[in-house]
Scaffold this motif. Structure first.
Motif, PDB file in Angstrom:
ATOM      1  N   LYS A 170       0.827  -1.216   0.000  1.00 36.44           N
ATOM      2  CA  LYS A 170       0.000   0.000   0.000  1.00 36.44           C
ATOM      3  C   LYS A 170       0.860   1.264   0.000  1.00 36.44           C
ATOM      4  O   LYS A 170       0.565   2.224  -0.716  1.00 36.44           O
ATOM      5  CB  LYS A 170      -0.940   0.002   1.202  1.00 36.44           C
ATOM      6  N   VAL A 171       1.910   1.260   0.788  1.00 42.08           N
ATOM      7  CA  VAL A 171       2.784   2.430   0.844  1.00 42.08           C
ATOM      8  C   VAL A 171       3.497   2.611  -0.498  1.00 42.08           C
ATOM      9  O   VAL A 171       3.629   3.731  -0.996  1.00 42.08           O
ATOM     10  CB  VAL A 171       3.793   2.305   2.011  1.00 42.08           C
TER      11      VAL A 171
ATOM     12  N   GLY B  22       2.202   9.318  -6.061  1.00 41.72           N
ATOM     13  CA  GLY B  22       2.522  10.693  -5.680  1.00 41.72           C
ATOM     14  C   GLY B  22       1.628  11.260  -4.603  1.00 41.72           C
ATOM     15  O   GLY B  22       1.492  12.490  -4.506  1.00 41.72           O
ATOM     16  N   ASP B  23       1.002  10.427  -3.807  1.00 41.18           N
ATOM     17  CA  ASP B  23       0.170  10.916  -2.707  1.00 41.18           C
ATOM     18  C   ASP B  23       1.024  11.657  -1.686  1.00 41.18           C
ATOM     19  O   ASP B  23       2.121  11.221  -1.343  1.00 41.18           O
ATOM     20  CB  ASP B  23      -0.532   9.754  -2.003  1.00 41.18           C
ATOM     21  N   PRO B  24       0.516  12.781  -1.154  1.00 45.45           N
ATOM     22  CA  PRO B  24       1.307  13.526  -0.171  1.00 45.45           C
ATOM     23  C   PRO B  24       1.310  12.888   1.230  1.00 45.45           C
ATOM     24  O   PRO B  24       2.181  13.204   2.031  1.00 45.45           O
ATOM     25  CB  PRO B  24       0.628  14.900  -0.139  1.00 45.45           C
ATOM     26  N   ASP B  25       0.372  12.020   1.514  1.00 44.89           N
ATOM     27  CA  ASP B  25       0.307  11.438   2.852  1.00 44.89           C
ATOM     28  C   ASP B  25       0.938  10.037   2.923  1.00 44.89           C
ATOM     29  O   ASP B  25       0.543   9.202   3.713  1.00 44.89           O
ATOM     30  CB  ASP B  25      -1.133  11.402   3.351  1.00 44.89           C
TER      31      ASP B  25
ATOM     32  N   SER C 288       3.935   9.204   3.992  1.00 43.30           N
ATOM     33  CA  SER C 288       4.659   8.985   5.250  1.00 43.30           C
ATOM     34  C   SER C 288       3.687   8.661   6.392  1.00 43.30           C
ATOM     35  O   SER C 288       3.988   7.833   7.253  1.00 43.30           O
ATOM     36  CB  SER C 288       5.502  10.197   5.602  1.00 43.30           C
ATOM     37  N   LYS C 289       2.514   9.289   6.389  1.00 41.74           N
ATOM     38  CA  LYS C 289       1.518   8.990   7.421  1.00 41.74           C
ATOM     39  C   LYS C 289       1.015   7.547   7.281  1.00 41.74           C
ATOM     40  O   LYS C 289       0.863   6.835   8.279  1.00 41.74           O
ATOM     41  CB  LYS C 289       0.347   9.967   7.295  1.00 41.74           C
ATOM     42  N   THR C 290       0.788   7.106   6.077  1.00 40.97           N
ATOM     43  CA  THR C 290       0.345   5.731   5.840  1.00 40.97           C
ATOM     44  C   THR C 290       1.435   4.744   6.240  1.00 40.97           C
ATOM     45  O   THR C 290       1.156   3.718   6.864  1.00 40.97           O
ATOM     46  CB  THR C 290      -0.022   5.541   4.358  1.00 40.97           C
ATOM     47  N   ALA C 291       2.674   5.048   5.895  1.00 38.62           N
ATOM     48  CA  ALA C 291       3.781   4.164   6.250  1.00 38.62           C
ATOM     49  C   ALA C 291       3.927   4.070   7.768  1.00 38.62           C
ATOM     50  O   ALA C 291       4.146   2.977   8.314  1.00 38.62           O
ATOM     51  CB  ALA C 291       5.075   4.669   5.628  1.00 38.62           C
ATOM     52  N   ALA C 292       3.789   5.189   8.444  1.00 36.62           N
ATOM     53  CA  ALA C 292       3.914   5.192   9.899  1.00 36.62           C
ATOM     54  C   ALA C 292       2.797   4.378  10.544  1.00 36.62           C
ATOM     55  O   ALA C 292       3.034   3.640  11.518  1.00 36.62           O
ATOM     56  CB  ALA C 292       3.896   6.620  10.428  1.00 36.62           C
ATOM     57  N   SER C 293       1.592   4.487  10.034  1.00 36.60           N
ATOM     58  CA  SER C 293       0.489   3.739  10.635  1.00 36.60           C
ATOM     59  C   SER C 293       0.637   2.236  10.417  1.00 36.60           C
ATOM     60  O   SER C 293       0.417   1.445  11.341  1.00 36.60           O
ATOM     61  CB  SER C 293      -0.856   4.238  10.103  1.00 36.60           C
TER      62      SER C 293
END
Length: 106
Positions: free
Chosen positions: A68-69, A76-79, A81-86
């Motif tokens: 998914k990440v 090119g999604d801006p979020d 890093s947030k998805t990877a962190a979750s």
């Protein structure tokens, strides 16, 4: 029934109940410790398979999260890093939870 007969019946009944309770508690004391030991061994026998199952679920979640990440990163999604962190945090939580539960109960 006279008062004297009622008292005699009540006394016999209470003696019978007291005898039954004493006998029952004597039997329960002998098997109580064995039952606790059996239950403990059964519960601790499940920890190895459950720990391995939780590790496997964490690995699958890690792979799904990685895909998914990667797809978000490629689009090119801006979020990203947030998805990877979750996803990474969820996998770490599963692994740490399994390890802590194992160390507490074994």
């Amino acid at each position: 029934m006279s008062e004297k007969n009622k008292n005699s019946v009540h006394k016999k009944f209470f003696i019978l109940v007291a005898l039954a309770l004493t006998t029952a508690s004597g039997f329960a004391q002998g098997n109580g410790m064995a039952g606790i030991n059996d239950a403990t061994s059964m519960v601790t026998g499940y920890f190895d398979p459950i720990t391995k199952l939780i590790y496997a679920i964490g690995a699958v979640l890690g792979l799904v999260g990685g895909v998914k990440v990667y797809s978000k990163f490629q689009s090119g999604d801006p979020d990203t890093s947030k998805t990877a962190a979750s996803w990474f945090g969820g996998c770490i939580f599963l692994i740490v939870t399994a390890t802590i539960l194992r160390s507490f109960f074994l």
